[in-house]
Write a protein that holds these residues in place. Structure first.
Motif, PDB file in Angstrom:
ATOM      1  N   ASN A  24      49.344  59.361 -87.573  1.00  0.00           N
ATOM      2  CA  ASN A  24      49.082  58.031 -87.033  1.00  0.00           C
ATOM      3  C   ASN A  24      49.966  56.966 -87.672  1.00  0.00           C
ATOM      4  N   THR A  25      50.549  57.253 -88.851  1.00  0.00           N
ATOM      5  CA  THR A  25      51.401  56.266 -89.496  1.00  0.00           C
ATOM      6  C   THR A  25      52.593  55.906 -88.620  1.00  0.00           C
ATOM      7  N   VAL A  28      51.452  53.398 -86.074  1.00  0.00           N
ATOM      8  CA  VAL A  28      51.197  52.102 -86.710  1.00  0.00           C
ATOM      9  C   VAL A  28      52.523  51.397 -87.016  1.00  0.00           C
ATOM     10  N   GLU A  31      54.113  49.983 -83.910  1.00  0.00           N
ATOM     11  CA  GLU A  31      53.467  48.745 -83.465  1.00  0.00           C
ATOM     12  C   GLU A  31      53.936  47.555 -84.303  1.00  0.00           C
ATOM     13  N   ASP A 223      58.294  54.158 -92.551  1.00  0.00           N
ATOM     14  CA  ASP A 223      57.524  55.380 -92.327  1.00  0.00           C
ATOM     15  C   ASP A 223      58.451  56.547 -92.654  1.00  0.00           C
ATOM     16  N   VAL A 246      49.427  47.248 -94.192  1.00  0.00           N
ATOM     17  CA  VAL A 246      48.937  48.011 -93.037  1.00  0.00           C
ATOM     18  C   VAL A 246      49.578  49.396 -92.999  1.00  0.00           C
ATOM     19  N   VAL A 247      50.885  49.465 -93.200  1.00  0.00           N
ATOM     20  CA  VAL A 247      51.561  50.765 -93.174  1.00  0.00           C
ATOM     21  C   VAL A 247      51.131  51.629 -94.353  1.00  0.00           C
ATOM     22  N   ALA A 250      47.774  53.096 -93.614  1.00  0.00           N
ATOM     23  CA  ALA A 250      47.873  54.209 -92.662  1.00  0.00           C
ATOM     24  C   ALA A 250      48.394  55.457 -93.351  1.00  0.00           C
TER      25      ALA A 250
END
Length: 253
Positions: A24-25, A28, A31, A223, A246-247, A250
């Motif tokens: 899911n990272t 994220v 986005e 990421d 946020v990252v 995640a």
């Protein structure tokens, strides 16, 4: 005999930014990139960008939607003729775009370039980077054609085409991203944001380019595949810190 399982290019990476993370990272991070692209010009004017390794503007391209919908002005560099043809078709209704078919390198001249027929998004100066994908194909070496290409430094090409003052610099050149970034004239101008692929860089190259950009004033959010670099003087510090948190959240979950 069954082909060995392909671990993904991130599974083979030695980049210092390539941390193990849940799937899911990636979503994220994508986005967050999309959000930054939407707010990169707070005055509402069209963004000016430089994209090296533009390929066809479709497959996995992070800026294509913004270029088309936002009327962005930009320089797109792509040395693979077939990809360039598709790229021009993709942006055929857009104004303000300049297309160049040279390849970016540290010296101007000519250099052998490896084109992957049928999968030209993998094409690169770096044959080892291409071969990181070997387990995905029956005969990847047989798909590779080596041809000489004209090379330009990015600072020289930007001066020639009038794109020295870009808001955004995007680089995706399969293992040579650090070389391309170092040919941009950061002494003359620093883009508000830089997006580049780190996954095929060595530990030494990825660490060095990260330190180089941080010294220029960029905050780096990443990421397993890409780095988003935000110039501290152009973005609200609290926003940059929040996006980074946020990252990281995640990645840790």
């Amino acid at each position: 005999m069954n082909r060995p399982a392909y671990p993904g290019v991130a599974g083979l990476s030695s980049s210092v930014f390539c941390k193990k993370e849940p799937r899911n990272t990636k979503f994220v991070f994508a986005e967050i990139v999309d959000y930054v692209l939407a707010v990169i010009r707070p005055d509402g004017e069209p963004v000016t960008f430089v994209q090296v390794g533009a390929n066809d503007g479709e497959r996995g391209d992070p800026i294509s939607r913004h270029v088309i919908q936002g009327g962005w002005r930009g320089l797109l560099v792509e040395p693979v003729p077939a990809a360039m043809e598709r790229l021009r078709a993709h942006y055929s209704t857009c104004q303000g775009l300049v297309f160049r078919g040279e390849a970016i390198w540290s010296e101007e001249g000519r250099r052998d370039f490896h084109i992957v027929r049928g999968e030209d998004v993998l094409s690169s100066f770096s044959l080892p980077t291409i071969m990181m994908h070997e387990l995905k194909y029956d005969d990847l070496p047989g798909m590779i054609e080596t041809v000489p290409v004209v090379t330009r430094r990015l600072d020289s090409l930007c001066r020639e085409t009038g794109f020295e003052m870009a808001d955004l610099l995007v680089v995706d050149v399969e293992g040579c991203d650090d070389i391309v970034l170092r040919t941009f004239d950061f002494d003359r101008h620093r883009p508000s944001a830089i997006l580049f692929e780190h996954v095929a860089l060595s530990a030494e190259a990825s660490q060095a380019i990260g330190e180089f950009l941080e010294k220029l004033g960029y905050e780096i959010i990443y990421d397993r595949h890409d780095c988003l670099c935000l110039l501290g003087e152009r973005f609200e510090p609290r926003l940059v810190e929040f996006l980074g948190r946020v990252v990281r959240a995640a990645r840790d979950n």
